[in-house]
Design a protein around this motif. Sequence first.
Motif, PDB file in Angstrom:
ATOM      1  N   ILE A  68      50.975 129.805 102.348  1.00  0.00           N
ATOM      2  CA  ILE A  68      51.978 129.371 103.312  1.00  0.00           C
ATOM      3  C   ILE A  68      53.357 129.518 102.666  1.00  0.00           C
ATOM      4  O   ILE A  68      53.614 128.963 101.601  1.00  0.00           O
ATOM      5  CB  ILE A  68      51.716 127.918 103.750  1.00  0.00           C
ATOM      6  CG1 ILE A  68      50.370 127.850 104.487  1.00  0.00           C
ATOM      7  CG2 ILE A  68      52.851 127.393 104.624  1.00  0.00           C
ATOM      8  CD1 ILE A  68      49.909 126.444 104.810  1.00  0.00           C
ATOM      9  N   GLY A  69      54.245 130.262 103.305  1.00  0.00           N
ATOM     10  CA  GLY A  69      55.488 130.667 102.652  1.00  0.00           C
ATOM     11  C   GLY A  69      56.666 129.758 102.892  1.00  0.00           C
ATOM     12  O   GLY A  69      57.747 130.234 103.243  1.00  0.00           O
ATOM     13  N   CYS A  70      56.495 128.462 102.699  1.00  0.00           N
ATOM     14  CA  CYS A  70      57.607 127.521 102.844  1.00  0.00           C
ATOM     15  C   CYS A  70      57.348 126.331 101.934  1.00  0.00           C
ATOM     16  O   CYS A  70      56.215 125.840 101.862  1.00  0.00           O
ATOM     17  CB  CYS A  70      57.728 127.054 104.295  1.00  0.00           C
ATOM     18  SG  CYS A  70      58.987 125.780 104.542  1.00  0.00           S
ATOM     19  N   PHE A  71      58.375 125.864 101.241  1.00  0.00           N
ATOM     20  CA  PHE A  71      58.209 124.768 100.287  1.00  0.00           C
ATOM     21  C   PHE A  71      57.894 123.435 100.960  1.00  0.00           C
ATOM     22  O   PHE A  71      57.473 122.491 100.305  1.00  0.00           O
ATOM     23  CB  PHE A  71      59.469 124.626  99.421  1.00  0.00           C
ATOM     24  CG  PHE A  71      59.241 123.868  98.141  1.00  0.00           C
ATOM     25  CD1 PHE A  71      58.668 124.488  97.032  1.00  0.00           C
ATOM     26  CD2 PHE A  71      59.583 122.528  98.030  1.00  0.00           C
ATOM     27  CE1 PHE A  71      58.452 123.801  95.853  1.00  0.00           C
ATOM     28  CE2 PHE A  71      59.379 121.830  96.851  1.00  0.00           C
ATOM     29  CZ  PHE A  71      58.811 122.463  95.766  1.00  0.00           C
ATOM     30  N   TYR A  72      58.072 123.351 102.271  1.00  0.00           N
ATOM     31  CA  TYR A  72      57.629 122.158 103.006  1.00  0.00           C
ATOM     32  C   TYR A  72      56.100 122.092 103.084  1.00  0.00           C
ATOM     33  O   TYR A  72      55.554 121.060 103.478  1.00  0.00           O
ATOM     34  CB  TYR A  72      58.184 122.168 104.424  1.00  0.00           C
ATOM     35  CG  TYR A  72      59.627 121.721 104.570  1.00  0.00           C
ATOM     36  CD1 TYR A  72      60.196 120.766 103.737  1.00  0.00           C
ATOM     37  CD2 TYR A  72      60.417 122.252 105.586  1.00  0.00           C
ATOM     38  CE1 TYR A  72      61.508 120.358 103.894  1.00  0.00           C
ATOM     39  CE2 TYR A  72      61.739 121.854 105.750  1.00  0.00           C
ATOM     40  CZ  TYR A  72      62.283 120.907 104.902  1.00  0.00           C
ATOM     41  OH  TYR A  72      63.584 120.509 105.069  1.00  0.00           O
ATOM     42  N   ASP A  73      55.420 123.196 102.775  1.00  0.00           N
ATOM     43  CA  ASP A  73      53.955 123.278 102.892  1.00  0.00           C
ATOM     44  C   ASP A  73      53.468 122.907 104.293  1.00  0.00           C
ATOM     45  O   ASP A  73      52.534 122.108 104.451  1.00  0.00           O
ATOM     46  CB  ASP A  73      53.266 122.365 101.858  1.00  0.00           C
ATOM     47  CG  ASP A  73      53.437 122.839 100.433  1.00  0.00           C
ATOM     48  OD1 ASP A  73      54.156 123.826 100.214  1.00  0.00           O
ATOM     49  OD2 ASP A  73      52.854 122.199  99.530  1.00  0.00           O
ATOM     50  N   PRO A  74      54.061 123.460 105.349  1.00  0.00           N
ATOM     51  CA  PRO A  74      53.659 123.041 106.700  1.00  0.00           C
ATOM     52  C   PRO A  74      52.213 123.385 107.009  1.00  0.00           C
ATOM     53  O   PRO A  74      51.741 124.476 106.715  1.00  0.00           O
ATOM     54  CB  PRO A  74      54.619 123.834 107.597  1.00  0.00           C
ATOM     55  CG  PRO A  74      55.003 125.032 106.783  1.00  0.00           C
ATOM     56  CD  PRO A  74      55.063 124.535 105.368  1.00  0.00           C
TER      57      PRO A  74
END
Length: 203
Positions: A22-28
């Motif tokens: 998943i490519g976002c540091f929020y880990d959605p």
Amino acid sequence: MGPELLNTIKQAEIDGFDAAIIGCFYDPFLYEAREMSDRLVVTAPCEASLSIATKLGASFSIIVGRRKMIPYMKENVRKYGFENKLASFRSAELGVLDFQRKKELAEERILKEAERAVKEDGAEVIILGCTKEFGFFEKIQDCIGVPAIDSMIAACKEAEHLVSCRDKLNWTISKVGAYEPPKIDEIRQWKLDEYFQIPVEKK
């Protein structure tokens, strides 16, 4: 974005991929993605970076784009069980796209905040807390003398490791408890068949 993300990850498994990141540091939707996966490894930047950082030092600081990102990310640090290792959050006060559009300014601000995190906050490891900070880690760690973790690389490395564990040791996502998948009839009830490719039974 939830159904689209989960659909893409499930399709990757159907197509024979080993892992999804998943490519976002929020880990959605990380936990939900693991629920929907059988043998597909699913990793995400924040969780992977924290896991690696705690093995490289006793404390870490996370460099984010803007202050508004900190509360959500702090909740993830707490959820993943690493709150006692967190030295600080530091903000570069740049938008996500600015990291690549204004690379010199971004590098200058990341370096400044990383230095402050080490000297003032006691950080032993720096985590670059946005996937758009990709490509800065080597110069940062060379300048400040502590590991600087690129969150996308961390997620890729963790994926490689977990795929190896799966293939050699049969260590896969546990389906008892947190990652237990929803029942097929529940998926149909919420009309998500199109996303998860659940075939409709012929009568």
